[in-house]
Design a protein around this motif. Structure first.
Motif, PDB file in Angstrom:
ATOM      1  N   HIS A   1      -1.904   4.504  -3.827  1.00 30.40           N
ATOM      2  CA  HIS A   1      -3.302   4.312  -3.922  1.00 30.40           C
ATOM      3  C   HIS A   1      -4.099   5.531  -3.360  1.00 30.40           C
TER       4      HIS A   1
ATOM      5  N   PRO B   1      -4.519   6.840  -8.828  1.00 31.38           N
ATOM      6  CA  PRO B   1      -4.649   6.787  -7.546  1.00 31.38           C
ATOM      7  C   PRO B   1      -6.291   6.726  -7.302  1.00 31.38           C
ATOM      8  N   LEU B   2      -6.484   5.668  -6.135  1.00 26.48           N
ATOM      9  CA  LEU B   2      -7.933   5.172  -6.012  1.00 26.48           C
ATOM     10  C   LEU B   2      -8.560   6.211  -5.095  1.00 26.48           C
TER      11      LEU B   2
ATOM     12  N   LEU C   1       0.796  -1.253   0.039  1.00 27.99           N
ATOM     13  CA  LEU C   1       0.038  -0.064  -0.025  1.00 27.99           C
ATOM     14  C   LEU C   1       0.858   1.161   0.114  1.00 27.99           C
TER      15      LEU C   1
ATOM     16  N   VAL D   1      -9.680   0.073  -0.572  1.00 29.44           N
ATOM     17  CA  VAL D   1      -8.529  -0.130  -1.202  1.00 29.44           C
ATOM     18  C   VAL D   1      -7.635  -1.506  -0.980  1.00 29.44           C
TER      19      VAL D   1
ATOM     20  N   ARG E   1      -4.295  -4.954  -8.495  1.00 21.96           N
ATOM     21  CA  ARG E   1      -3.832  -3.800  -9.187  1.00 21.96           C
ATOM     22  C   ARG E   1      -2.606  -4.458  -9.967  1.00 21.96           C
TER      23      ARG E   1
ATOM     24  N   ALA F   1      -6.079  -3.794  -3.749  1.00 24.20           N
ATOM     25  CA  ALA F   1      -4.883  -3.599  -4.249  1.00 24.20           C
ATOM     26  C   ALA F   1      -4.233  -4.665  -4.617  1.00 24.20           C
TER      27      ALA F   1
END
Length: 293
Positions: A127, A172-173, A5, A286, A293, A290
């Protein structure tokens, strides 16, 4: 295995990373999250707010001193840090306000100034991104520009047609705005001081607040991080030219702060993932995605 992360916190000046969201970043560092603080300017036009350091030799070397202070704070917080390289705009004072200095950060074209941040986002691949709201948290021209540049970069970083020369796209989330002070927080600290038989440093602040909007209702996310308030204060004191160690910020006893308001607070401004509100974690929604991703 879940992906590492990553959190990016975008700030206007050296010291902002220690006065806004510092306990949050220290908490995530302790959890193993990669944290990158991006500092838009060198703070060259900042005031010397510590009377013990208000000396000609300090003023003559303020840019170098502020970089050294940032190095010390970075080490205390355990973060990585990058400079965007823009020049501090200063805080204009007077009526009418004087013009901003030529070439300063606040006078840059937003599209151009967002480029270096887009590059960093694509290299670091955060993220989650945190920055200031549309008022800059408070109306310093660099803080307002920091907001504009952060939002522009967040929206451009994942678009392959935007800034194609600045690296592979990365979206980015989540984007958060730091809500450093709400009326509820100030009231809780004020009442805690009075209950402890201490003089509150917030008396005048609350009187002035009657004419100001309260950002408390905008808070969507409260990160419990009181364990890291001492780390935050140590990092803030490392910015010795910017903070008086005997001043306002350190009048409230640590135990009282931790008890009265144990969170740092944020507004979720953009999200590419589902996470029910209110939240207690900037990575809500997230963590589950993650690894994909």
């Amino acid at each position: 295995m879940a992906e590492q992360l990553r959190l990016m916190a975008v700030h206007a000046h050296p010291d902002d990373e220690s006065s806004k969201g510092a306990a949050t970043t220290a908490k995530y560092v302790a959890q193993g999250v990669d944290v990158l603080v991006v500092t838009c300017t060198g703070g060259e036009r900042g005031s010397v707010l510590n009377p013990k350091l208000d000396r000609p030799d300090v003023w003559a070397n303020i840019a170098e001193i502020r970089r050294a202070e940032m190095d010390a704070a970075r080490s205390i917080l355990g973060i990585d840090q990058a400079w965007l390289g823009f020049v501090d705009s200063g805080l204009p004072e007077g009526d009418p306000l004087p013009p901003l200095p030529e070439g300063c950060f606040a006078l840059q074209d937003v599209e151009v100034a967002a480029g270096p941040l887009v590059r960093l986002m694509r290299e670091f691949r955060p993220h989650v991104v945190t920055t200031y709201d549309e008022e800059g948290g408070y109306p310093h021209p660099d803080h307002i520009m920091c907001h504009k540049v952060s939002v522009a970069a967040f929206e451009a970083a994942g678009d392959p047609e935007r800034y194609p020369e600045l690296g592979a796209p990365w979206q980015p989330l989540k984007l958060y705005y730091d809500i450093g002070f709400s009326k509820g927080k100030i009231m809780a600290l004020h009442e805690g001081m009075l209950a402890a038989g201490l003089e509150s440093p917030y008396e005048e602040w609350l009187k002035r607040w009657e004419d100001r909007p309260d950002k408390g209702p905008r808070i969507t996310t409260r990160v419990e991080c009181s364990e890291y308030f001492p780390v935050r204060d140590d990092a803030l004191r490392a910015h010795a030219t910017q903070v008086d160690p005997d001043g306002f910020w350190f009048h409230v006893p640590m135990e009282l702060q931790q008890r009265a308001w144990p969170t740092e607070d944020y507004e979720l401004a953009r999200s590419m993932v589902d996470s029910p509100l209110p939240e207690s974690d900037l990575f809500a929604g997230v963590r589950e995605t993650a690894h994909a991703r």
